[in-house]
Scaffold this active site. Structure first.
Site, PDB file in Angstrom:
ATOM      1  N   CYS A   1       5.576  81.118  26.120  1.00 31.46           N
ATOM      2  CA  CYS A   1       5.338  81.184  27.548  1.00 31.46           C
ATOM      3  C   CYS A   1       6.145  80.113  28.416  1.00 31.46           C
ATOM      4  CB  CYS A   1       3.579  80.692  27.941  1.00 31.46           C
ATOM      5  SG  CYS A   1       3.602  79.088  27.633  1.00 31.46           S
TER       6      CYS A   1
ATOM      7  N   CYS B   1      -0.212  77.075  26.948  1.00 31.86           N
ATOM      8  CA  CYS B   1      -0.924  78.204  26.216  1.00 31.86           C
ATOM      9  C   CYS B   1      -1.642  77.463  25.213  1.00 31.86           C
ATOM     10  CB  CYS B   1      -0.039  79.398  25.939  1.00 31.86           C
ATOM     11  SG  CYS B   1       1.106  78.904  24.612  1.00 31.86           S
TER      12      CYS B   1
ATOM     13  N   GLN C   1      -2.280  53.253  13.592  1.00 32.08           N
ATOM     14  CA  GLN C   1      -1.847  53.390  14.945  1.00 32.08           C
ATOM     15  C   GLN C   1      -0.599  53.996  14.938  1.00 32.08           C
ATOM     16  OE1 GLN C   1      -2.587  49.542  17.150  1.00 32.08           O
ATOM     17  NE2 GLN C   1      -2.789  48.993  15.345  1.00 32.08           N
ATOM     18  N   ASN C   2      -0.066  53.958  13.575  1.00 31.25           N
ATOM     19  CA  ASN C   2       1.192  54.882  13.620  1.00 31.25           C
ATOM     20  C   ASN C   2       1.302  56.235  13.650  1.00 31.25           C
ATOM     21  OD1 ASN C   2       2.042  52.273  13.066  1.00 31.25           O
ATOM     22  ND2 ASN C   2       2.281  52.169  10.773  1.00 31.25           N
TER      23      ASN C   2
ATOM     24  N   HIS D   1      -3.493  57.339  17.054  1.00 33.62           N
ATOM     25  CA  HIS D   1      -2.593  57.558  17.947  1.00 33.62           C
ATOM     26  C   HIS D   1      -1.771  58.975  17.958  1.00 33.62           C
ATOM     27  CE1 HIS D   1      -2.113  53.084  19.317  1.00 33.62           C
ATOM     28  NE2 HIS D   1      -3.300  53.625  19.630  1.00 33.62           N
TER      29      HIS D   1
ATOM     30  N   ASP E   1       3.734  58.440  12.377  1.00 27.56           N
ATOM     31  CA  ASP E   1       4.993  58.539  11.373  1.00 27.56           C
ATOM     32  C   ASP E   1       4.305  59.501  10.127  1.00 27.56           C
ATOM     33  OD1 ASP E   1       3.874  56.677   9.581  1.00 27.56           O
ATOM     34  OD2 ASP E   1       5.194  55.209  10.352  1.00 27.56           O
TER      35      ASP E   1
ATOM     36  N   CYS F   1       7.921  76.110  25.370  1.00 28.14           N
ATOM     37  CA  CYS F   1       7.184  77.212  24.450  1.00 28.14           C
ATOM     38  C   CYS F   1       7.983  78.518  24.499  1.00 28.14           C
ATOM     39  CB  CYS F   1       5.736  77.330  24.864  1.00 28.14           C
ATOM     40  SG  CYS F   1       4.845  78.475  24.139  1.00 28.14           S
TER      41      CYS F   1
ATOM     42  N   CYS G   1       1.836  73.495  23.125  1.00 26.14           N
ATOM     43  CA  CYS G   1       2.404  73.943  24.473  1.00 26.14           C
ATOM     44  C   CYS G   1       1.368  73.596  25.340  1.00 26.14           C
ATOM     45  CB  CYS G   1       2.644  75.128  24.392  1.00 26.14           C
ATOM     46  SG  CYS G   1       2.761  75.989  26.108  1.00 26.14           S
TER      47      CYS G   1
HETATM   48  P1  OAD Z   1       3.732  46.161  17.573  1.00 22.73           P
HETATM   49  O1  OAD Z   1       5.063  46.235  17.848  1.00 22.73           O
HETATM   50  O2  OAD Z   1       2.799  45.740  18.703  1.00 22.73           O
HETATM   51  O3  OAD Z   1       3.527  45.148  16.650  1.00 22.73           O
HETATM   52  C1  OAD Z   1       4.002  45.021  15.230  1.00 22.73           C
HETATM   53  C2  OAD Z   1       3.476  44.012  14.401  1.00 22.73           C
HETATM   54  O4  OAD Z   1       4.196  44.085  13.187  1.00 22.73           O
HETATM   55  C3  OAD Z   1       3.754  42.534  14.888  1.00 22.73           C
HETATM   56  O5  OAD Z   1       2.764  41.775  14.750  1.00 22.73           O
HETATM   57  C4  OAD Z   1       5.061  41.877  13.799  1.00 22.73           C
HETATM   58  O6  OAD Z   1       4.840  40.716  13.398  1.00 22.73           O
HETATM   59  C5  OAD Z   1       4.533  42.856  12.457  1.00 22.73           C
HETATM   60  N1  OAD Z   1       5.543  43.274  11.727  1.00 22.73           N
HETATM   61  C6  OAD Z   1       6.721  43.048  11.886  1.00 22.73           C
HETATM   62  N2  OAD Z   1       7.560  43.277  10.598  1.00 22.73           N
HETATM   63  C7  OAD Z   1       6.407  43.403   9.775  1.00 22.73           C
HETATM   64  C8  OAD Z   1       6.730  43.810   8.386  1.00 22.73           C
HETATM   65  N3  OAD Z   1       7.727  43.957   7.611  1.00 22.73           N
HETATM   66  N4  OAD Z   1       5.471  43.578   7.613  1.00 22.73           N
HETATM   67  C9  OAD Z   1       4.236  43.607   8.324  1.00 22.73           C
HETATM   68  N5  OAD Z   1       4.142  43.341   9.907  1.00 22.73           N
HETATM   69  C10 OAD Z   1       5.374  43.156  10.323  1.00 22.73           C
HETATM   70  O7  OAD Z   1       3.020  47.499  17.079  1.00 22.73           O
HETATM   71  P2  OAD Z   1       1.608  47.991  16.765  1.00 22.73           P
HETATM   72  O8  OAD Z   1       0.693  46.728  16.875  1.00 22.73           O
HETATM   73  O9  OAD Z   1       1.593  48.954  15.819  1.00 22.73           O
HETATM   74  O10 OAD Z   1       0.871  52.622  20.762  1.00 22.73           O
HETATM   75  O11 OAD Z   1       1.301  48.477  18.502  1.00 22.73           O
HETATM   76  C11 OAD Z   1       0.254  49.410  18.759  1.00 22.73           C
HETATM   77  C12 OAD Z   1       0.505  50.396  19.753  1.00 22.73           C
HETATM   78  O12 OAD Z   1       1.437  49.868  20.780  1.00 22.73           O
HETATM   79  C13 OAD Z   1       1.581  51.284  19.234  1.00 22.73           C
HETATM   80  O13 OAD Z   1       1.048  52.437  18.330  1.00 22.73           O
HETATM   81  C14 OAD Z   1       1.989  52.020  20.246  1.00 22.73           C
HETATM   82  C15 OAD Z   1       2.429  51.004  20.974  1.00 22.73           C
HETATM   83  O14 OAD Z   1       2.331  51.120  22.463  1.00 22.73           O
HETATM   84  C16 OAD Z   1       1.325  53.789  21.638  1.00 22.73           C
HETATM   85  O15 OAD Z   1       2.319  54.431  21.704  1.00 22.73           O
HETATM   86  C17 OAD Z   1       0.118  54.553  22.328  1.00 22.73           C
END
Ligand code: OAD
Length: 260
Positions: free
Chosen positions: A164, A143, A114-115, A132, A117, A161, A140
């Site tokens: 355009c 265009c 979901q990252n 994601h 980066d 852009c 853009c």
């Molecule tokens: P969250 O911020 O919801 O959850 C991060 C998780 O990582 C938590 O369960 C923490 O306990 C855990 N965590 C923290 N430090 C850690 C470490 N060092 N090692 C392992 N785990 C650790 O992030 P996501 O689940 O990725 O979407 O969130 C999902 C989506 O929600 C994102 O992609 C984003 C957000 O809305 C969009 O922007 C569409």
């Protein structure tokens, strides 16, 4: 008591390392916690981006990072996108990403993240599904010209852009938008082919397309393992929970794997 707890955790690590040594097809579902050890903020939990609740103009961050706000007030959405981009630019993959990439040499590994980066690919993982999108790819809205983040001027927000003057945005999923169809099709195809082992790492697993497949994979006989320092909605639904940071646990598993 402490010694008993430590040895139970050690036994779980041994069990998971043994399963990994035998596994041929492995799924790795990752979230923001995977990059926390690279210094990036998570979205939820301690130090999370979404903790402020009402950040600006009385709006929660979920509304600021929404397709509707991008259309109505692109500078506001872009202000927060640029903040995430700045954090990514100053960081890179950590040793946990590298461990996952090294495991693909002798097994079929699919990383579903979901990252935004791009750190899994940067660390060398080949089979990466970015559910994601990716913050370094922009386009853009008018265009459809494509841009790389390196050539877009982020000192003037929102970026425009050069051809355009349309609004330029990153190829990431905002709230209120569908997941990229190609990535979803690839994800569904690989899930249908089945896995021997599935890791879910560093995600709060809030979305049904994350927790659903984990529960379904386990029901089909796949061993499921969560790596996370905190408890999530999946913690009681997986076979094994490895409580700790992603980088540390993956490095420990890698050492045990080398010795297996
Ligand atoms: P969250 O911020 O919801 O959850 C991060 C998780 O990582 C938590 O369960 C923490 O306990 C855990 N965590 C923290 N430090 C850690 C470490 N060092 N090692 C392992 N785990 C650790 O992030 P996501 O689940 O990725 O979407 O969130 C999902 C989506 O929600 C994102 O992609 C984003 C957000 O809305 C969009 O922007 C569409």
């Amino acid at each position: 008591m402490t010694a008993m707890v430590a040895s139970a955790a050690e036994q779980t690590l041994q069990t998971v390392a043994g399963a990994l040594a035998r596994a041929r097809r492995v799924a790795v579902l990752t979230g923001a916690g995977m990059s926390a050890d690279s210094g990036l903020p998570t979205y939820r939990g301690i130090g999370g981006l979404y903790n402020g609740i009402e950040i600006e103009a009385g709006m929660p961050i979920e509304d600021i990072l929404h397709a509707y706000t991008l259309a109505r007030d692109p500078a506001l959405t872009w202000k927060y996108i640029a903040e995430i981009e700045r954090a990514c630019r100053g960081a890179g993959p950590n040793a946990g990403h590298a461990v996952l990439a090294s495991w693909q040499a002798v097994r079929d590994i699919w990383v579903v993240t979901q990252n935004v980066d791009g750190f899994h690919r940067a660390a060398g993982s080949h089979q990466v599904i970015e559910l994601h999108g990716n913050l370094s790819q922009l386009f853009c809205c008018a265009c459809m010209a494509e841009y790389s983040i390196d050539v877009v001027d982020l000192t003037q927000l929102p970026p425009r852009c050069t051809a355009c003057d349309g609004l330029v945005r990153p190829r990431v999923v905002l709230f209120g938008e569908l997941l990229p169809p190609d990535a979803m099709a690839e994800y569904e195809r690989e899930l249908a082919r089945g896995f021997d082992l599935l890791f879910v790492i560093g995600t709060s697993a809030m979305f049904p397309y994350i927790h659903g497949p984990v529960v379904e994979a386990r029901a089909r006989g796949c061993l499921t393992v969560e790596i996370n320092p905190d408890v999530t909605v999946l913690s009681h639904a997986v076979d094994h929970r490895l409580a700790g940071g992603a980088r540390d646990i993956l490095q420990q598993l890698d050492r045990l794997l080398a010795a297996a």
